[in-house]
Motif scaffolding. Structure first.
Motif, PDB file in Angstrom:
ATOM      1  N   ILE A 120     -10.080  24.288 -30.533  1.00  0.00           N
ATOM      2  CA  ILE A 120     -10.615  23.188 -29.878  1.00  0.00           C
ATOM      3  C   ILE A 120     -10.768  23.299 -28.198  1.00  0.00           C
ATOM      4  O   ILE A 120     -11.807  22.977 -27.495  1.00  0.00           O
ATOM      5  CB  ILE A 120      -9.535  21.872 -29.852  1.00  0.00           C
ATOM      6  CG1 ILE A 120      -9.566  21.410 -31.648  1.00  0.00           C
ATOM      7  CG2 ILE A 120     -10.136  20.724 -29.120  1.00  0.00           C
ATOM      8  CD1 ILE A 120      -8.597  20.664 -31.762  1.00  0.00           C
ATOM      9  N   VAL A 121      -9.530  24.215 -27.754  1.00  0.00           N
ATOM     10  CA  VAL A 121      -9.680  24.625 -26.330  1.00  0.00           C
ATOM     11  C   VAL A 121     -10.914  25.525 -26.108  1.00  0.00           C
ATOM     12  O   VAL A 121     -11.557  25.628 -25.066  1.00  0.00           O
ATOM     13  CB  VAL A 121      -8.402  25.052 -25.818  1.00  0.00           C
ATOM     14  CG1 VAL A 121      -8.423  25.496 -24.453  1.00  0.00           C
ATOM     15  CG2 VAL A 121      -7.230  24.255 -26.222  1.00  0.00           C
ATOM     16  N   SER A 122     -11.309  26.541 -27.033  1.00  0.00           N
ATOM     17  CA  SER A 122     -11.983  27.409 -26.636  1.00  0.00           C
ATOM     18  C   SER A 122     -13.574  26.881 -26.201  1.00  0.00           C
ATOM     19  O   SER A 122     -14.301  27.295 -25.479  1.00  0.00           O
ATOM     20  CB  SER A 122     -12.398  28.306 -27.716  1.00  0.00           C
ATOM     21  OG  SER A 122     -12.820  27.724 -28.996  1.00  0.00           O
ATOM     22  N   GLY A 123     -14.082  25.616 -26.905  1.00  0.00           N
ATOM     23  CA  GLY A 123     -15.095  25.043 -26.465  1.00  0.00           C
ATOM     24  C   GLY A 123     -15.134  24.413 -24.990  1.00  0.00           C
ATOM     25  O   GLY A 123     -16.087  24.396 -24.358  1.00  0.00           O
ATOM     26  N   ALA A 124     -14.172  23.770 -24.623  1.00  0.00           N
ATOM     27  CA  ALA A 124     -14.024  23.078 -23.435  1.00  0.00           C
ATOM     28  C   ALA A 124     -14.045  24.258 -22.263  1.00  0.00           C
ATOM     29  O   ALA A 124     -14.568  23.799 -21.098  1.00  0.00           O
ATOM     30  CB  ALA A 124     -12.756  22.384 -23.297  1.00  0.00           C
ATOM     31  N   VAL A 125     -13.732  25.445 -22.469  1.00  0.00           N
ATOM     32  CA  VAL A 125     -13.654  26.397 -21.270  1.00  0.00           C
ATOM     33  C   VAL A 125     -14.790  27.471 -21.368  1.00  0.00           C
ATOM     34  O   VAL A 125     -14.853  28.343 -20.789  1.00  0.00           O
ATOM     35  CB  VAL A 125     -12.447  27.258 -21.383  1.00  0.00           C
ATOM     36  CG1 VAL A 125     -11.087  26.253 -21.304  1.00  0.00           C
ATOM     37  CG2 VAL A 125     -12.123  28.002 -22.710  1.00  0.00           C
ATOM     38  N   HIS A 175      -5.021  17.733 -33.406  1.00  0.00           N
ATOM     39  CA  HIS A 175      -6.448  17.222 -32.554  1.00  0.00           C
ATOM     40  C   HIS A 175      -5.891  16.699 -31.223  1.00  0.00           C
ATOM     41  O   HIS A 175      -6.887  17.238 -30.076  1.00  0.00           O
ATOM     42  CB  HIS A 175      -7.258  16.391 -33.514  1.00  0.00           C
ATOM     43  CG  HIS A 175      -7.788  17.006 -34.828  1.00  0.00           C
ATOM     44  ND1 HIS A 175      -8.891  18.005 -34.647  1.00  0.00           N
ATOM     45  CD2 HIS A 175      -7.361  16.862 -35.859  1.00  0.00           C
ATOM     46  CE1 HIS A 175      -9.184  18.191 -35.789  1.00  0.00           C
ATOM     47  NE2 HIS A 175      -8.115  17.836 -36.629  1.00  0.00           N
ATOM     48  N   ALA A 176      -5.033  15.900 -30.967  1.00  0.00           N
ATOM     49  CA  ALA A 176      -4.707  15.439 -29.856  1.00  0.00           C
ATOM     50  C   ALA A 176      -4.094  16.594 -28.980  1.00  0.00           C
ATOM     51  O   ALA A 176      -4.322  16.697 -27.875  1.00  0.00           O
ATOM     52  CB  ALA A 176      -3.888  14.172 -29.695  1.00  0.00           C
ATOM     53  N   MET A 177      -3.436  17.548 -29.710  1.00  0.00           N
ATOM     54  CA  MET A 177      -2.584  18.650 -29.020  1.00  0.00           C
ATOM     55  C   MET A 177      -4.019  19.420 -28.489  1.00  0.00           C
ATOM     56  O   MET A 177      -3.580  19.877 -27.346  1.00  0.00           O
ATOM     57  CB  MET A 177      -1.832  19.261 -30.124  1.00  0.00           C
ATOM     58  CG  MET A 177      -1.122  20.434 -29.532  1.00  0.00           C
ATOM     59  SD  MET A 177       0.306  19.876 -28.706  1.00  0.00           S
ATOM     60  CE  MET A 177       0.697  21.643 -28.082  1.00  0.00           C
ATOM     61  N   GLY A 178      -4.945  19.822 -29.115  1.00  0.00           N
ATOM     62  CA  GLY A 178      -5.785  20.618 -28.953  1.00  0.00           C
ATOM     63  C   GLY A 178      -6.798  19.858 -27.813  1.00  0.00           C
ATOM     64  O   GLY A 178      -7.061  20.724 -26.688  1.00  0.00           O
ATOM     65  N   GLY A 179      -7.022  18.787 -27.920  1.00  0.00           N
ATOM     66  CA  GLY A 179      -7.929  17.778 -26.920  1.00  0.00           C
ATOM     67  C   GLY A 179      -7.347  17.701 -25.872  1.00  0.00           C
ATOM     68  O   GLY A 179      -7.873  18.121 -24.525  1.00  0.00           O
ATOM     69  N   PHE A 180      -6.027  17.575 -25.723  1.00  0.00           N
ATOM     70  CA  PHE A 180      -5.382  17.224 -24.174  1.00  0.00           C
ATOM     71  C   PHE A 180      -4.968  18.641 -23.518  1.00  0.00           C
ATOM     72  O   PHE A 180      -5.168  18.713 -22.090  1.00  0.00           O
ATOM     73  CB  PHE A 180      -4.130  16.443 -24.531  1.00  0.00           C
ATOM     74  CG  PHE A 180      -4.510  15.070 -24.433  1.00  0.00           C
ATOM     75  CD1 PHE A 180      -4.937  13.893 -23.361  1.00  0.00           C
ATOM     76  CD2 PHE A 180      -4.550  14.441 -25.655  1.00  0.00           C
ATOM     77  CE1 PHE A 180      -5.228  12.782 -23.489  1.00  0.00           C
ATOM     78  CE2 PHE A 180      -4.967  12.956 -25.968  1.00  0.00           C
ATOM     79  CZ  PHE A 180      -5.237  12.290 -24.803  1.00  0.00           C
ATOM     80  N   ALA A 181      -5.034  19.646 -24.288  1.00  0.00           N
ATOM     81  CA  ALA A 181      -4.914  20.951 -23.750  1.00  0.00           C
ATOM     82  C   ALA A 181      -6.304  21.273 -23.138  1.00  0.00           C
ATOM     83  O   ALA A 181      -6.300  22.006 -22.204  1.00  0.00           O
ATOM     84  CB  ALA A 181      -4.326  22.063 -24.532  1.00  0.00           C
ATOM     85  N   ALA A 182      -7.318  20.985 -23.926  1.00  0.00           N
ATOM     86  CA  ALA A 182      -8.763  21.084 -23.463  1.00  0.00           C
ATOM     87  C   ALA A 182      -9.014  20.636 -22.073  1.00  0.00           C
ATOM     88  O   ALA A 182      -9.811  21.015 -21.085  1.00  0.00           O
ATOM     89  CB  ALA A 182      -9.992  20.972 -24.455  1.00  0.00           C
ATOM     90  N   LEU A 183      -8.455  19.077 -22.124  1.00  0.00           N
ATOM     91  CA  LEU A 183      -8.651  18.567 -20.663  1.00  0.00           C
ATOM     92  C   LEU A 183      -8.104  19.155 -19.687  1.00  0.00           C
ATOM     93  O   LEU A 183      -8.714  19.230 -18.491  1.00  0.00           O
ATOM     94  CB  LEU A 183      -8.010  17.189 -20.822  1.00  0.00           C
ATOM     95  CG  LEU A 183      -8.142  15.867 -19.713  1.00  0.00           C
ATOM     96  CD1 LEU A 183      -9.490  15.868 -19.304  1.00  0.00           C
ATOM     97  CD2 LEU A 183      -7.248  14.833 -20.087  1.00  0.00           C
ATOM     98  N   ALA A 184      -6.888  19.422 -19.648  1.00  0.00           N
ATOM     99  CA  ALA A 184      -6.385  20.280 -18.650  1.00  0.00           C
ATOM    100  C   ALA A 184      -6.923  21.648 -18.107  1.00  0.00           C
ATOM    101  O   ALA A 184      -7.052  21.902 -17.189  1.00  0.00           O
ATOM    102  CB  ALA A 184      -4.652  20.479 -19.075  1.00  0.00           C
ATOM    103  N   HIS A 332     -11.772  15.480 -30.013  1.00  0.00           N
ATOM    104  CA  HIS A 332     -10.546  15.600 -30.589  1.00  0.00           C
ATOM    105  C   HIS A 332      -9.496  15.019 -30.081  1.00  0.00           C
ATOM    106  O   HIS A 332      -8.521  14.472 -30.285  1.00  0.00           O
ATOM    107  CB  HIS A 332     -10.503  17.260 -30.682  1.00  0.00           C
ATOM    108  CG  HIS A 332     -11.161  18.063 -31.421  1.00  0.00           C
ATOM    109  ND1 HIS A 332     -10.922  18.117 -32.710  1.00  0.00           N
ATOM    110  CD2 HIS A 332     -12.474  18.708 -30.897  1.00  0.00           C
ATOM    111  CE1 HIS A 332     -12.148  18.932 -33.182  1.00  0.00           C
ATOM    112  NE2 HIS A 332     -12.849  19.117 -32.264  1.00  0.00           N
ATOM    113  N   GLY A 333      -9.498  15.001 -28.336  1.00  0.00           N
ATOM    114  CA  GLY A 333      -8.585  14.493 -27.698  1.00  0.00           C
ATOM    115  C   GLY A 333      -8.375  12.789 -27.716  1.00  0.00           C
ATOM    116  O   GLY A 333      -7.564  12.209 -28.281  1.00  0.00           O
TER     117      GLY A 333
END
Length: 417
Positions: A120-125, A175-184, A332-333
């Motif tokens: 999930i994080v890979s897409g946000a970065v 999903h929330a775990m990955g989504g809020f990591a993506a946000l940060a 996800h988040g």
């Protein structure tokens, strides 16, 4: 007496054999979902960065997989004090879960959840983060961060498990775990060059291959019918539950797609297909926590809400100048948060709307807020430390040229003369 004992042993072996086949198939399909992440995210970014997405997903699987094997699994399923465990030999021990499959097969299906969370994080970065700092973060996430959340939610002694927290397949823990990591991560990295104009207004940066993204979405959609039903961890005695979960999973995803189609048509004057892909995924994320306790009607309502919520969230995130190229935070988040809380509202026995009072709603809300906050804060700190030391973002010239050519020396599409 010996004959009876032999029959009992034979029955246990038969149950284990059937459950092993079921979990093996589901685990393999969940692993295939990484292909879905890769295609979806690659299609949503520009062609000059498509291969960097593939690289990041491979890093998720390889670096993240070994980290989860060596350290993470023991933290997640070792003997817990409620918040933490540390037992590196647990894969060879009795986990106390009453499993009818081997510990190693259980580890493998859990691996699928761990690498899904980090993917999930890979897409946000995308399009701006260096490869090696990303690999370091993947190791930290899969060795420590995700396993702690799994410990709280799925370890029998986890503090949320003891409270009766229902996150059947991971709206919160995955999903929330990955989504809020993506946000940060997106906040610390900053926006892509050219994403916002001089007035701070968002500028659209279209993905280079939307059919590719759609295929990735379909693969993820397919994989979810292993992700959720496979969380039963056995087929024997669960055939009705598996049917309920599969039905709820489909109904929510279809409703998510429908509501996004209708909402975008009336809001923009035309259907936004890219948002519809994310609308389907939003419905899947939202149903994942309570797919085992919802009635079909509730699953449809949850999906309808998720399909609208994802578009609202994407627009809001863009307006506050947080650049998320694939919509991972919204899908996800935001919908991991919504889906987890929805259990407290729509659960057929203990949900508020079904006469169950507020106890479950409070537990669900506390649980997902703690998980989301934990993921955001730790990711923010780790990213800030790496930013100040080794650096996490490619330089301006590399970003303009594209990460593929500079970091990997390849292009996604070779030109022929």
């Amino acid at each position: 007496m010996e004959e009876v004992t032999a029959i009992v042993i034979e029955q246990k072996e038969l149950i284990s054999a059937i459950d092993t086949v079921w979990v093996s198939i589901c685990a393999a399909i969940i692993f295939l979902m990484e292909g879905g992440f890769a295609l979806l995210e690659a299609g949503f970014v520009r062609s000059k960065n498509a291969m960097s997405i593939i690289a990041k997903v491979i890093i998720d699987i390889t670096f993240g997989g070994l980290a989860f094997y060596a350290v993470g699994f023991g933290i997640a399923y070792g003997t817990s004090n409620g918040w933490f465990a540390f037992d590196m030999g647990i894969i060879e021990s009795d986990l106390g879960l009453g499993l009818t499959v081997s510990n190693k097969l259980f580890w493998f299906i859990q691996l699928g959840f761990a690498i899904a969370a980090i993917s999930i994080v890979s897409g946000a970065v995308a399009e701006r983060m260096k490869v090696w700092p990303y690999a370091i973060y993947v190791i930290i996430f899969c060795a420590i961060m995700y396993p702690l959340a799994a410990n709280w939610v799925w370890n029998p002694n986890g503090w949320l498990a003891i409270r009766g927290f229902n996150d059947f397949a991971g709206s919160a823990a995955v999903h929330a775990m990955g989504g809020f990591a993506a946000l940060a991560a997106a906040i610390v990295l900053g926006a892509r060059l050219g994403k916002y104009d001089q007035d701070g207004k968002p500028v659209a940066i279209p993905g280079h291959n939307l059919p590719l993204a759609a295929v990735g979405g379909f693969i993820l959609w397919f994989g979810w019918f292993a992700f959720n039903p496979g969380s039963t961890l056995g087929a024997v005695g669960n055939w009705e539950l598996i049917g309920d979960i599969a039905t709820n999973t489909f109904l929510a995803s279809a409703a998510g797609g429908i509501s996004t189609i209708i909402y975008t048509y009336f809001k923009y004057g035309q259907i936004d297909i890219t948002m519809t892909i994310n609308g389907v995924l939003a419905g899947l994320v939202a149903i994942t926590a309570g797919c085992n306790v919802f009635e079909p009607g509730s699953a449809i309502i949850i999906g309808l809400i998720a399909g609208v919520l994802v578009d609202v969230a994407v627009i809001f995130i863009d307006k506050i100048r947080i650049d998320d190229p694939v919509g991972a935070i919204a899908v996800h988040g935001v919908n991991g948060l919504f889906g987890t809380i929805a259990v407290g509202l729509f659960a057929s026995e203990d949900g508020l709307f079904f006469g169950g009072g507020t106890d479950l709603l409070i537990t669900q809300t506390i649980g997902v807020l703690v998980i989301g906050t934990f993921s955001f804060v730790v990711t923010y700190i780790v990213m800030k430390i790496m930013k100040k030391t080794i650096g996490i973002r490619v330089n301006r010239s590399e970003e303009n040229a594209g990460i593929d050519a500079v970091s990997f020396g390849v292009e996604a599409y070779t030109t022929f003369e």
